[in-house]
Design a protein around this motif. Structure first.
Motif, PDB file in Angstrom:
ATOM      1  N   TYR A  31       0.836  -1.207   0.000  1.00 48.20           N
ATOM      2  CA  TYR A  31       0.000   0.000   0.000  1.00 48.20           C
ATOM      3  C   TYR A  31       0.869   1.254   0.000  1.00 48.20           C
ATOM      4  O   TYR A  31       0.556   2.240  -0.675  1.00 48.20           O
ATOM      5  N   TYR A  34       2.218   1.569  -3.509  1.00 44.95           N
ATOM      6  CA  TYR A  34       1.177   2.112  -4.383  1.00 44.95           C
ATOM      7  C   TYR A  34       1.148   3.638  -4.285  1.00 44.95           C
ATOM      8  O   TYR A  34       1.092   4.339  -5.292  1.00 44.95           O
ATOM      9  N   HIS A  35       1.203   4.171  -3.090  1.00 49.23           N
ATOM     10  CA  HIS A  35       1.179   5.626  -2.889  1.00 49.23           C
ATOM     11  C   HIS A  35       2.425   6.297  -3.463  1.00 49.23           C
ATOM     12  O   HIS A  35       2.327   7.311  -4.153  1.00 49.23           O
ATOM     13  N   LEU A  37       4.468   5.292  -5.730  1.00 47.67           N
ATOM     14  CA  LEU A  37       4.550   5.173  -7.182  1.00 47.67           C
ATOM     15  C   LEU A  37       3.483   6.014  -7.884  1.00 47.67           C
ATOM     16  O   LEU A  37       3.716   6.531  -8.978  1.00 47.67           O
ATOM     17  N   SER A  38       2.331   6.166  -7.262  1.00 47.28           N
ATOM     18  CA  SER A  38       1.234   6.912  -7.875  1.00 47.28           C
ATOM     19  C   SER A  38       1.299   8.412  -7.604  1.00 47.28           C
ATOM     20  O   SER A  38       0.995   9.223  -8.488  1.00 47.28           O
ATOM     21  N   TRP A  39       1.641   8.789  -6.384  1.00 46.52           N
ATOM     22  CA  TRP A  39       1.644  10.202  -5.985  1.00 46.52           C
ATOM     23  C   TRP A  39       2.910  10.517  -5.189  1.00 46.52           C
ATOM     24  O   TRP A  39       2.840  10.893  -4.016  1.00 46.52           O
ATOM     25  N   LYS A  60      -2.871  11.011  -1.032  1.00 45.64           N
ATOM     26  CA  LYS A  60      -3.150  10.624  -2.419  1.00 45.64           C
ATOM     27  C   LYS A  60      -4.161  11.587  -3.011  1.00 45.64           C
ATOM     28  O   LYS A  60      -4.745  12.405  -2.298  1.00 45.64           O
ATOM     29  N   GLU A  62      -7.784  11.706  -4.944  1.00 48.05           N
ATOM     30  CA  GLU A  62      -8.964  10.870  -5.155  1.00 48.05           C
ATOM     31  C   GLU A  62      -9.261  10.816  -6.643  1.00 48.05           C
ATOM     32  O   GLU A  62      -9.412  11.844  -7.297  1.00 48.05           O
ATOM     33  N   GLU A  63      -9.333   9.629  -7.185  1.00 50.51           N
ATOM     34  CA  GLU A  63      -9.512   9.451  -8.621  1.00 50.51           C
ATOM     35  C   GLU A  63     -10.968   9.268  -9.028  1.00 50.51           C
ATOM     36  O   GLU A  63     -11.313   9.498 -10.168  1.00 50.51           O
TER      37      GLU A  63
END
Length: 191
Positions: A31, A34-35, A37-39, A60, A62-63
């Motif tokens: 988790y 994920y954070h 790498l994404s943000w 993060k 929100e998508e």
């Protein structure tokens, strides 16, 4: 001395350790990956002079929302380093990145209704407002306050974007009208 800096992949194990020591809500390492790498712009750590991570904020974007906004997933500061303003500095860094990098209008978070210390930080220090109470939000059944902080920069950016879109639409509309009027005149002359 403690510095606030953007987190890296190398910090994730220490961030998870800090989470395990400080909070009842814990996350698997994937988790955190994920954070980051994404943000990557939204993760910050508080690092002491020995290189030890003594606090972090995991945030993060929100998508699945119609409004551009960020969400604070987790905030933790080691007990030995509390009351030094680190949580405020970590949150401020994440808020700034939400606005500057992603154009966020607001930030959201959840907090246990019994967590008076965090509630005080979020409401009195940072300016969050209760949006709603979510019954049984946490795994142990405790309720959570769903809270929001609206960014002045986010409101300004939204207003500027709306004004620019209206201006563009107006220019396109006025650009089309003369052509349409000319076509009507030409059509009128042919008869």
């Amino acid at each position: 001395m403690v510095c606030i800096r953007q987190a890296t992949v190398e910090d994730l194990l220490q961030m998870q350790r800090c989470n395990l020591l400080c909070l009842p809500e814990n996350y698997q390492l994937k988790y955190y990956f994920y954070h980051v790498l994404s943000w990557p712009q939204l993760l910050y750590v508080a690092e002491d002079y020995d290189g030890k991570i003594v606090g972090y904020v995991l945030a993060k974007m929100e998508e699945e929302s119609t409004e551009v906004h960020g969400h604070i997933t987790s905030l933790a500061v080691a007990r030995t380093h509390r009351k030094l303003g680190l949580a405020t500095k970590l949150m401020s860094a994440a808020h700034k990145a939400m606005v500057e990098v992603f154009g966020a209008h607001y930030s959201s978070l959840h907090v246990r209704v019994t967590n008076r210390g965090a509630f005080h930080l979020y409401t009195r220090t940072l300016g969050y407002k209760i949006h709603e109470t979510e019954k049984g939000y946490y795994a142990d059944g405790e309720d959570a306050y769903s809270m929001r902080l609206t960014f002045p920069e986010g409101e300004k950016a939204a207003a500027e974007k709306a004004a620019a879109a209206a201006k563009q639409q107006q220019q396109q509309g006025s650009g089309d009208k003369p052509a349409a009027a000319g076509a009507a005149r030409k059509g009128g002359k042919r008869r």
